[in-house]
Design a protein around this motif. Sequence first.
Motif, PDB file in Angstrom:
ATOM      1  N   ARG A  50       0.785  -1.826  -0.059  1.00  0.00           N
ATOM      2  CA  ARG A  50      -0.113   0.214  -0.278  1.00  0.00           C
ATOM      3  C   ARG A  50       1.087   1.026   0.029  1.00  0.00           C
ATOM      4  N   GLU A  51       1.616   1.734  -0.235  1.00  0.00           N
ATOM      5  CA  GLU A  51       2.875   2.103  -1.223  1.00  0.00           C
ATOM      6  C   GLU A  51       1.776   3.192  -1.333  1.00  0.00           C
ATOM      7  N   GLU A  52       1.144   2.257  -2.912  1.00  0.00           N
ATOM      8  CA  GLU A  52       0.420   3.268  -3.872  1.00  0.00           C
ATOM      9  C   GLU A  52      -1.041   2.391  -4.279  1.00  0.00           C
ATOM     10  N   LEU A  53      -2.145   3.329  -4.699  1.00  0.00           N
ATOM     11  CA  LEU A  53      -3.329   2.389  -4.144  1.00  0.00           C
ATOM     12  C   LEU A  53      -3.681   1.976  -5.586  1.00  0.00           C
ATOM     13  N   GLY A  63      -9.095 -10.774   4.485  1.00  0.00           N
ATOM     14  CA  GLY A  63     -11.406 -10.062   3.957  1.00  0.00           C
ATOM     15  C   GLY A  63     -10.765  -8.715   4.560  1.00  0.00           C
ATOM     16  N   VAL A  64      -9.803  -8.092   4.304  1.00  0.00           N
ATOM     17  CA  VAL A  64      -9.429  -6.423   4.404  1.00  0.00           C
ATOM     18  C   VAL A  64      -9.602  -5.918   3.737  1.00  0.00           C
ATOM     19  N   ASP A  65      -9.912  -4.507   2.877  1.00  0.00           N
ATOM     20  CA  ASP A  65      -9.847  -3.977   1.635  1.00  0.00           C
ATOM     21  C   ASP A  65      -9.162  -2.800   2.037  1.00  0.00           C
ATOM     22  N   ILE A  66      -7.687  -3.298   1.119  1.00  0.00           N
ATOM     23  CA  ILE A  66      -6.557  -2.334   1.756  1.00  0.00           C
ATOM     24  C   ILE A  66      -6.569  -1.086   1.059  1.00  0.00           C
ATOM     25  N   VAL A  67      -6.841  -1.197   0.337  1.00  0.00           N
ATOM     26  CA  VAL A  67      -7.276   0.506  -0.236  1.00  0.00           C
ATOM     27  C   VAL A  67      -8.067   1.588   0.690  1.00  0.00           C
ATOM     28  N   LYS A  68      -9.013   0.940   1.499  1.00  0.00           N
ATOM     29  CA  LYS A  68      -9.283   1.941   2.411  1.00  0.00           C
ATOM     30  C   LYS A  68      -9.430   1.750   3.929  1.00  0.00           C
ATOM     31  N   LEU A  69      -7.690   1.302   4.224  1.00  0.00           N
ATOM     32  CA  LEU A  69      -7.032   1.824   4.999  1.00  0.00           C
ATOM     33  C   LEU A  69      -6.554   3.385   5.612  1.00  0.00           C
ATOM     34  N   LYS A  70      -7.315   3.755   6.520  1.00  0.00           N
ATOM     35  CA  LYS A  70      -6.947   4.840   6.680  1.00  0.00           C
ATOM     36  C   LYS A  70      -4.941   5.184   7.375  1.00  0.00           C
ATOM     37  N   ARG A  71      -4.846   6.252   6.774  1.00  0.00           N
ATOM     38  CA  ARG A  71      -3.437   6.774   6.850  1.00  0.00           C
ATOM     39  C   ARG A  71      -2.791   6.225   8.096  1.00  0.00           C
ATOM     40  N   ARG A  72      -4.055   6.120   9.449  1.00  0.00           N
ATOM     41  CA  ARG A  72      -3.376   5.360  10.607  1.00  0.00           C
ATOM     42  C   ARG A  72      -3.431   4.181  11.172  1.00  0.00           C
ATOM     43  N   GLN A  73      -3.890   3.415  10.354  1.00  0.00           N
ATOM     44  CA  GLN A  73      -3.662   2.189  10.149  1.00  0.00           C
ATOM     45  C   GLN A  73      -2.226   1.563   9.378  1.00  0.00           C
ATOM     46  N   LEU A  74      -2.327   2.091   8.473  1.00  0.00           N
ATOM     47  CA  LEU A  74      -1.305   1.649   8.001  1.00  0.00           C
ATOM     48  C   LEU A  74      -0.036   0.944   8.331  1.00  0.00           C
TER      49      LEU A  74
END
Lengths: 244, 295
Positions: A50-53, A63-74
């Motif tokens: 998730r360095e790029e989207l 099972g987690v959509d990593i596109v929708k991860l918040k910056r804080r969760q990265l």
Amino acid sequence: MIKICKVTKTYPNGTTALRDVNIHIKKGEFVFFVGASGAGKSTLAKLLLREELPTKGEILVNGVDIVKLKRRQLPFYRRGIGVVFQDFRLLPEKTVYENVAFAMRVVEEPRREILRQVPAVLHLVGLSHKSRMKPSQLSGGEQQRVALARAIVNNPPLLLADEPTGNLDPDTAWEIVRLLVEINRRGTTVIMGTHAREIVDTMKKRVVALEGGRVVRDDQRGAYGCEEAKAPFVLPEVGEPSGL
Amino acid sequence: MRISTWEFYIREALLSLRRNGLMSLASVSTVALTFLILGLFVLLVFNLDHVAGTLESQVEVAAYLDPDLEDGAHLEIAKLIKEIPGVKESVFVSQGEALDRLRVQFGDRQDLLDSVEDMNPLRHSFEVKAKRPEDVKVIAAEIARLEGVADVKYRQELVERLFNLTRSIRIAGLAVVVLLILATIFLISNTIRLTVFARRKEIGIMKLVGATDWFIRWPFILEGIMLGFLGTLVSIQILNRFYYWFADSVYSSLPFVPVVSPADTLRQLTLFLFGLGLLVGAFGSLVSLRRFLRV
């Protein structure tokens, strides 16, 4: 574990690195991503880190959509992925031990845990006796083993190796691959992007071939090219694979 | 947060300070210089305020009475003056007392006064003090309207001028100090930017293995704070020495000039400068982290 669904990636400069890519990877698999430079291997790695989207599509990890991860969760997401690169990326002024311990320090592992875990992984990669040396005193293969130790010291369920053998001679490359196999055997899902035809052909693992940003082939027990691989599946004997 | 984590931050920050030796030195010097100037301004303003305040408390209205006034009429006037709102006290000074004071002032040239002994040219007067200095003008006007009062004088003008001076110095000082603080923040942020640049590899690895943004930022913020702290320390040392020396020399050579006593002032100034120093350091590094550390 990983579901890459209809992913397209177009960079701001207009290059499309991936087109409608679908890849599913199960937990515990060992997968090669092969293809020429610019085929999209590195972009895939960047998307997974998730360095790029992705421009289109979704990427599910556990099972987690990593596109929708918040910056804080990265950062917490990234703790689940170990990464190894062609150029090792070790810190030159830190010793082997410190380089590995660094990965645990920055995720705020307790000191007790660091003292226990670092020697264990250094033993696994066969570098216990060189833990006080600086990276510049090591050979390329040894440096990559340090990088590998750093990548797995926090026990990530996924290991991403982007051309880990690119800078190594064939014998040394095999040491690294053997370690990756060992790590995989212990339950870690391993994804390795590579050009090393010989390694891929010998290993008979799943191969995802990329070309011009498309998946052109996805074989369960594949080879680098389309032609039938003739070599039987044996791990060649190399060097002194201590710790294996 | 774990203690070992803070140890890690501090070690990393110290390492950076040393690695960027020259640039760190430049930042520390700028902080020191800025705070030295700031400190001098603060001391100057404190002292001018003090002088003005001392003079102000001494401001009094002198009301000279009509020379043709009947004896005893001053008692009536005294009562009227006391009734004016804002008057703190009023003292009657008779012709004779006024002459005696003059004698004291003339010292060994009493002969000059002997000639006027018989026909005292001085007048009876009242010395009136106001509760608040800003009322002096109004009180003087009120007294001037009283019957039997010939003339009213006060030293307001001097005090006003002094206050104006203090105000100008305060504004000028504030402007200079704000500019200097901006320059300091800029220099610190530049130093931190170099550090960030020197350690971009490390930062990249930290990000890869999942360090949180704040984990990555803290060592840099600490570095900024250390730069601010060291600079402040230097300036405080110099200010302390200077001000003790200054106060001593004023006491011994110009004892009538009221100087703010060093101990209290310097304690307050030290606290203030340290607070500001740490803030400036932290802020300088945050500015640069926002711009150069896309974590």
